[in-house]
Design an enzyme around this catalytic site. Structure first.
Site, PDB file in Angstrom:
ATOM      1  N   HIS A  13     -10.354  -6.503  -2.100  1.00 16.76           N
ATOM      2  CA  HIS A  13     -11.428  -6.262  -1.122  1.00 16.76           C
ATOM      3  C   HIS A  13     -12.557  -5.592  -1.893  1.00 16.76           C
ATOM      4  O   HIS A  13     -12.447  -4.434  -2.281  1.00 16.76           O
ATOM      5  CB  HIS A  13     -10.941  -5.338   0.004  1.00 16.76           C
ATOM      6  N   ASN A  57       2.088  -5.036  -3.138  1.00 19.95           N
ATOM      7  CA  ASN A  57       0.692  -5.400  -2.844  1.00 19.95           C
ATOM      8  C   ASN A  57      -0.124  -4.142  -2.577  1.00 19.95           C
ATOM      9  O   ASN A  57       0.321  -3.244  -1.862  1.00 19.95           O
ATOM     10  CB  ASN A  57       0.700  -6.303  -1.595  1.00 19.95           C
ATOM     11  N   ASP A 105     -12.086 -10.520  -0.467  1.00 24.54           N
ATOM     12  CA  ASP A 105     -13.384 -10.732   0.184  1.00 24.54           C
ATOM     13  C   ASP A 105     -14.400  -9.862  -0.530  1.00 24.54           C
ATOM     14  O   ASP A 105     -14.042  -8.917  -1.240  1.00 24.54           O
ATOM     15  CB  ASP A 105     -13.355 -10.485   1.704  1.00 24.54           C
ATOM     16  N   GLU A 138      -6.001 -10.828  -1.044  1.00 22.59           N
ATOM     17  CA  GLU A 138      -6.799 -10.604   0.169  1.00 22.59           C
ATOM     18  C   GLU A 138      -8.280 -10.563  -0.149  1.00 22.59           C
ATOM     19  O   GLU A 138      -9.053  -9.798   0.446  1.00 22.59           O
ATOM     20  CB  GLU A 138      -6.390  -9.277   0.855  1.00 22.59           C
ATOM     21  N   GLU A 184       0.802  -1.228   0.000  1.00 19.84           N
ATOM     22  CA  GLU A 184       0.000   0.000   0.000  1.00 19.84           C
ATOM     23  C   GLU A 184       0.841   1.288   0.000  1.00 19.84           C
ATOM     24  O   GLU A 184       0.633   2.189   0.805  1.00 19.84           O
ATOM     25  CB  GLU A 184      -0.970  -0.009   1.203  1.00 19.84           C
TER      26      GLU A 184
HETATM   27  C1  XIL Z   1      -6.022  -6.204   8.412  1.00 23.98           C
HETATM   28  C2  XIL Z   1      -6.350  -7.375   9.304  1.00 23.98           C
HETATM   29  O1  XIL Z   1      -7.299  -8.169   8.666  1.00 23.98           O
HETATM   30  C3  XIL Z   1      -6.861  -6.895  10.639  1.00 23.98           C
HETATM   31  O2  XIL Z   1      -7.018  -7.980  11.540  1.00 23.98           O
HETATM   32  C4  XIL Z   1      -5.919  -5.876  11.232  1.00 23.98           C
HETATM   33  O3  XIL Z   1      -6.480  -5.342  12.417  1.00 23.98           O
HETATM   34  C5  XIL Z   1      -5.654  -4.767  10.281  1.00 23.98           C
HETATM   35  O4  XIL Z   1      -5.175  -5.313   9.065  1.00 23.98           O
HETATM   36  N1  XIL Z   1      -4.891  -4.627   3.748  1.00 23.98           N
HETATM   37  C6  XIL Z   1      -3.870  -5.404   4.192  1.00 23.98           C
HETATM   38  C7  XIL Z   1      -4.071  -6.263   5.388  1.00 23.98           C
HETATM   39  O5  XIL Z   1      -2.826  -5.461   3.563  1.00 23.98           O
HETATM   40  O6  XIL Z   1      -2.883  -6.437   6.094  1.00 23.98           O
HETATM   41  C8  XIL Z   1      -5.155  -5.737   6.268  1.00 23.98           C
HETATM   42  O7  XIL Z   1      -5.369  -6.692   7.281  1.00 23.98           O
HETATM   43  C9  XIL Z   1      -6.393  -5.472   5.510  1.00 23.98           C
HETATM   44  C10 XIL Z   1      -6.147  -4.464   4.422  1.00 23.98           C
END
Ligand code: XIL
Length: 760
Positions: free
Chosen positions: A231, A195, A262, A260, A152
Site C-alpha cells: 500500500h 503477510n 495500490d 495488496e 500483520e
Molecule cells: C481491508 C479491506 O479492503 C476493507 O474493505 C476492510 O473494511 C478492511 O480491510 N491490510 C489487509 C487487508 O491485510 O485485509 C485490508 O483490507 C487492508 C489492509
C-alpha cells in the site's frame, strides 16, 4: 543460396506476425512472462455489476477475496461457518482458469465478537484457531494455491510483535508458528505466507519481519513466503532496498508476493500524478520480472470505483489501475507494456452504435483493451472514403452540426502508442430536426352523459426530440372535462379521459388535443359524441278509459328510449278498482310498445280510479297513470251479490232469507220476498240485520204473503257482507220453498240502478 534467403524472409515474417499478436491483456502478458497478476475481489460488484467480473476474468489470472475469507466473514458464530461468498469466488476463479490466494487466517482485525468476548482459556483459543484453520483451509485444499496464514503480526513502532493482538494476548507469541503448523496440516501443498505492510524495503519493521520469518524457518515451521502488501503513496518507485530485502528473504528459501498493491493519490488527481503512478506499477512489474523469488502481483481491487482507499485515507483516491468507469489508466498500460504486452495497436473496437438526433449523431462503442484513444470517422457514402471527425479518449462521441436528412456512415478505430487498429464495422445514421407528432386511438369516441371514455394519445418523436410534452384538450362541449395521464411526459404515450356530466351538452363535436414541448406545438383531433344517458319514458294512449262491468278496454303503451337504452321493460299495474284486472301484451318488451287491457268483472266496483302502469327495466322504473271509469253498462250487478237461502231448522217457523254482499256503496235498496200461501202457511214475522234504516212491511192475501224491506230515503249502505233480510212463516213442518216463492232486489250503486230476481 536463393532458398536460404527465402527461409530468412519467412522467419522475419513469422517474427513480425508474433509482434502483431502481442498480448493485449494483463493476464495474457503476465502468463507469457511466468507471472501471476491478480486483484482483490469485492463481493458486492462481483455479484451485481457484470462489467466487474468481466474485467476480472479478462485481465487477471489470480484472485483474492478482499473480505470474504476473513475470520469474521467465514466463521460468524462458534459453530457456524459461511462459505457462500468464498465458494462463489473460488468457483469463478476455476471457471476462468485463475489461481486463488486465501486471505487471511490469523489476524488481529476482523475477528468476531463471539471469539474476542468469549472468555475462552488459552487451550480453548488454540483449539478454536486450529478448528478454524482446519475447516477453512481443508475445505479448499488443493484449490487455493497460497494462504496468508498470519497477517500483520509485527508492530509499527518498535519492530516487536504486536502485543495488543488478541492472538498474542491469549496464546502468546507462539500463536504464529502454531497457525502455520495447522495450515500445513490442513493442506500440505498450499504455499503458506506471512503477510504485512511497510515491510517491503529497509527499516525496523522490515527487519522485524525478516527476523520473525527467519526464526520460523530455523525452527522448521512450514512457511513458504512473505507477502508485501505494497500500500503506497504516490509517487512511489522501487528502490535498491526493495531488491535487497527480496534477496535476503530468498536466502531463507522464501518467496515474496506483492499481495495488496495500490498507490494512492492525494485528491484531486492530475494527469501528471496518473503518469507518476504508472511508474510505480511499472516498477513493481519489472521488479517481479527481475527477482526470481517474486512472481505474483495482486492489487487491492482493480477499479477506482471500488477501492478501500477513500474510506480509510481521507483525501486520497485513484489508487488502482482502472478508473471509475473500468477504463484502463496509464498505470494499466505501464504494467501491460512492462510485461511485454500491448506492443501492437489495440484491437478493433466493437459494438459501435449510432443514434441520430437533431443535426447530430451520438456514437458509442466498446472499449478496446489497451487503447488510449479512438478515431471517429465519417463518410457520406457507405464504405467510405472516411474522414476523421474526432480523436477522443472516451468510448462515446457526439457528432454535431450535421445536415438534417442526410445519411452519414460512421466507423471508429482504436489507437495507442503502438498504432491504430483497423476500422470497426460501419453504422449509418440520419439526423433529423427535432419534432414530434400526436395521434389518438380511437379517433372517435361516444360517451353518455354521466359516463367517460378514453383514447390513447401517442407522441411520435423524431430527430432526438426528448423534451417533455404537455397535453391539453380544446373544443369540449359544455359539461365535458378532459384529463391526461400523465399530463406531461418525456415518454411516448398518455391516456386521455373525457368525462361528461349528467347535464353535458349532447351531440357531436371535434375535440383538439394539443401537445406543447421544446418550443413546438402539435395537435390531433378526435370526434366526440355525447349521448343522453340511457333512459326511457312511458305513456298511454288513451290515458282515460271507461270499462263496462263484464267487459274490457285497451290502451296502447309507448316506450320512448334514449341514450342507447336497450333493456327489456316489464309492465305491471296497481291502483285498479276491485274486480278489475290488467293484462299486458307483451308483458315485457325490448321494443317500444305494448297493449294494456283492463277487464272488469261483472261484480267490479263501479266508479273512477287511477290505475298506475309501471314499467321496469335496466334499473329504471317509470310510471304512467290511466284514469279508469268502471261503468255498469255491461249487464253487471254493480258489485252486489244476492244469495237466497232457506232456514228450515226450527220446529216453529220456517224462514226464507236474502243475503246481500256489496263492494260499493248502495244508495237505494228494495228487497221484496213473495211467499205462496200453501196449506197452513201464514205470516210469522220479518227482520233484517242492517238496522233501523231499513223500513219493513208486509201484505197478506189468500194466495201470497209479500215481505217488503226498503232503505229509508237519504240513507246509504257502505260496503258490507251477509246482510240478511228474512221472511218468516208459520205452518209447522211445512217446508218452503216452492219454486213459486220469489224475491226481487232493486238497488242503486255507483249511480246506476240494478234489479236482481230469483226464487227460493
Ligand atoms: C481491508 C479491506 O479492503 C476493507 O474493505 C476492510 O473494511 C478492511 O480491510 N491490510 C489487509 C487487508 O491485510 O485485509 C485490508 O483490507 C487492508 C489492509
Amino acid at each position: 543460396m536463393l532458398h536460404r534467403i527465402n527461409w530468412l524472409a519467412l522467419l522475419l515474417l513469422t517474427l513480425s506476425l508474433t509482434v502483431v499478436a502481442e498480448a493485449q491483456t494483463l493476464r495474457d502478458a503476465a502468463a507469457a512472462r511466468g507471472l501471476r497478476v491478480g486483484a482483490a475481489v469485492n463481493m458486492n460488484p462481483f455479484r451485481n455489476e457484470p462489467i466487474y467480473s468481466q474485467t476480472l476474468g479478462r485481465e487477471f489470472n489470480i484472485l483474492v477475496a478482499e473480505n470474504a475469507m476473513k475470520f469474521d466473514a467465514m466463521h460468524p458464530a462458534q459453530n457456524t461457518f459461511n462459505f457462500t461468498d468464498a465458494d462463489a469466488l473460488v468457483a469463478f476463479a476455476e471457471a476462468n482458469n485463475m489461481a486463488v490466494r486465501g486471505h487471511t487466517l490469523v489476524w488481529h482485525s476482523q475477528i468476531p465478537g463471539w471469539l474476542t468476548g468469549g472468555n475462552f482459556t488459552r487451550d480453548q483459543v488454540i483449539a478454536i484457531m486450529r478448528d478454524h484453520i482446519m475447516t477453512v483451509v481443508g475445505r479448499y485444499r488443493g484449490r487455493i494455491a497460497a494462504w496468508d496464514v498470519v497477517n500483520e503480526a509485527v508492530s509499527d513502532n518498535n519492530g516487536q510483535l504486536r502485543t495488543d493482538s488478541f492472538w498474542h494476548q491469549r496464546i502468546g507469541p507462539e500463536y504464529i508458528a502454531m497457525a502455520f503448523q495447522f495450515a500445513h496440516e490442513a493442506d500440505p501443498d498450499a504455499k503458506l505466507y506471512y503477510n504485512d505492510y511497510s515491510a517491503e524495503g529497509s527499516g525496523a519493521k522490515s527487519d522485524a519481519v525478516f527476523n520473525l520469518v527467519s526464526g520460523l524457518v530455523n525452527q522448521g515451521v512450514p512457511i513458504n513466503g512473505v507477502g508485501w502488501q505494497m500500500h503506497q503513496i504516490n509517487p512511489f518507485r522501487i528502490q535498491q532496498a526493495n531488491r535487497t530485502n527480496a534477496q535476503r528473504l530468498a536466502t531463507l528459501g522464501l518467496e515474496v508476493s506483492i499481495t495488496e498493491m495500490d498507490v494512492r493519490i492525494s485528491l484531486p488527481t492530475t494527469q501528471q500524478e496518473l503518469d507518476e503512478q504508472a511508474l510505480a506499477y511499472r516498477d513493481v512489474v519489472e521488479f517481479c520480472l527481475s527477482q526470481p523469488n517474486v512472481k505474483t502481483i495482486v492489487t487491492w481491487g482493480f477499479t477506482d470505483k471500488f477501492s478501500w482507499i477513500p474510506g480509510f485515507f481521507s483525501g486520497f483516491g485513484d489508487a488502482l489501475i482502472f478508473d471509475m468507469n473500468y477504463q484502463p489508466k496509464p498505470a494499466y498500460s505501464a504494467m501491460l507494456s512492462a510485461l511485454g504486452g500491448g506492443t501492437g495497436p489495440p484491437p478493433v473496437p466493437t459494438g459501435l452504435t449510432a443514434t441520430a438526433g437533431n443535426a447530430q449523431v451520438q456514437l458509442s462503442w466498446n472499449a478496446s483493451t489497451g487503447a488510449t484513444g479512438y478515431n471517429v470517422k465519417r463518410a457520406t457514402t457507405s464504405g467510405g472514403p472516411y474522414t476523421t471527425v474526432a480523436a477522443v479518449t472516451s468510448t462515446s462521441f457526439t457528432n454535431t452540426g450535421l445536415t438534417n436528412g442526410t445519411t452519414f456512415f460512421y466507423v471508429v478505430s482504436a489507437t495507442n502508442a503502438n498504432g491504430e487498429s483497423a476500422n470497426s464495422g460501419e453504422v449509418p445514421a440520419t439526423p433529423l430536426a427535432a419534432n414530434f407528432s400526436l395521434s389518438a386511438n380511437p379517433t372517435s369516441l361516444t360517451i353518455n352523459r354521466g359516463a367517460s371514455g378514453t383514447s390513447a394519445i401517442t407522441i411520435t418523436r423524431s430527430g432526438g426530440f426528448s423534451s417533455a410534452v404537455a397535453l391539453s384538450a380544446g373544443g369540449l362541449p359544455s359539461g365535458v372535462t378532459a384529463t391526461f395521464n400523465p399530463a406531461s411526459t418525456t415518454g411516448t404515450s398518455s391516456t386521455l379521459t373525457l368525462t361528461a356530466s349528467a347535464a353535458a351538452t349532447t351531440g357531436m363535436v371535434s375535440v383538439t388535443v394539443t401537445g406543447t414541448g421544446g418550443g413546438l406545438t402539435r395537435t390531433t383531433t378526435l370526434v366526440l359524441t355525447v349521448n343522453p344517458a340511457p333512459d326511457f319514458t312511458l305513456s298511454a294512449n288513451p290515458s282515460s278509459l271507461t270499462v263496462n262491468q263484464g267487459a274490457s278496454a285497451a290502451s296502447t303503451l309507448s316506450i320512448t328510449r334514449v341514450g342507447g337504452f336497450a333493456g327489456s321493460v316489464a309492465f305491471s299495474a296497481t291502483g285498479l278498482p276491485s274486480g278489475v284486472t290488467a293484462s299486458f301484451n307483451p308483458p315485457s318488451t325490448t321494443g317500444t310498445s305494448s297493449t294494456v287491457t283492463f277487464t272488469a268483472s261483472s261484480a267490479a266496483t263501479l266508479g273512477s280510479a287511477n290505475g298506475a302502469i309501471t314499467a321496469t327495466g335496466g334499473g329504471l322504473t317509470r310510471t304512467t297513470v290511466i284514469a279508469l271509469n268502471v261503468s255498469g253498462g255491461g249487464g253487471g250487478t254493480g258489485g252486489v251479490t244476492i244469495t237466497p237461502a232457506i232456514n228450515a231448522n226450527s220446529p216453529w217457523f220456517n224462514e226464507e232469507v236474502i243475503r246481500l254482499n256489496n263492494t260499493g256503496t248502495i244508495t237505494a235498496l228494495s228487497v221484496t220476498i213473495v211467499i205462496q200461501r200453501t196449506t197452513g202457511v201464514g205470516f210469522n214475522g220479518q227482520y233484517n240485520t242492517v238496522g233501523g234504516q231499513i223500513l219493513q212491511s208486509n201484505t197478506v192475501t189468500a194466495a201470497t204473503i209479500t215481505y217488503q224491506f226498503t232503505l229509508a230515503a237519504g240513507q246509504s249502505l257502505g260496503m258490507g257482507a251477509d246482510r240478511t233480510f228474512a221472511a218468516q212463516t208459520s205452518g209447522a213442518g211445512t217446508i218452503h220453498p216452492t219454486s213459486g216463492d220469489t224475491y226481487t232486489v232493486t238497488y242503486t250503486t255507483g249511480g246506476v240502478s240494478f234489479t236482481q230476481t230469483g226464487h227460493f
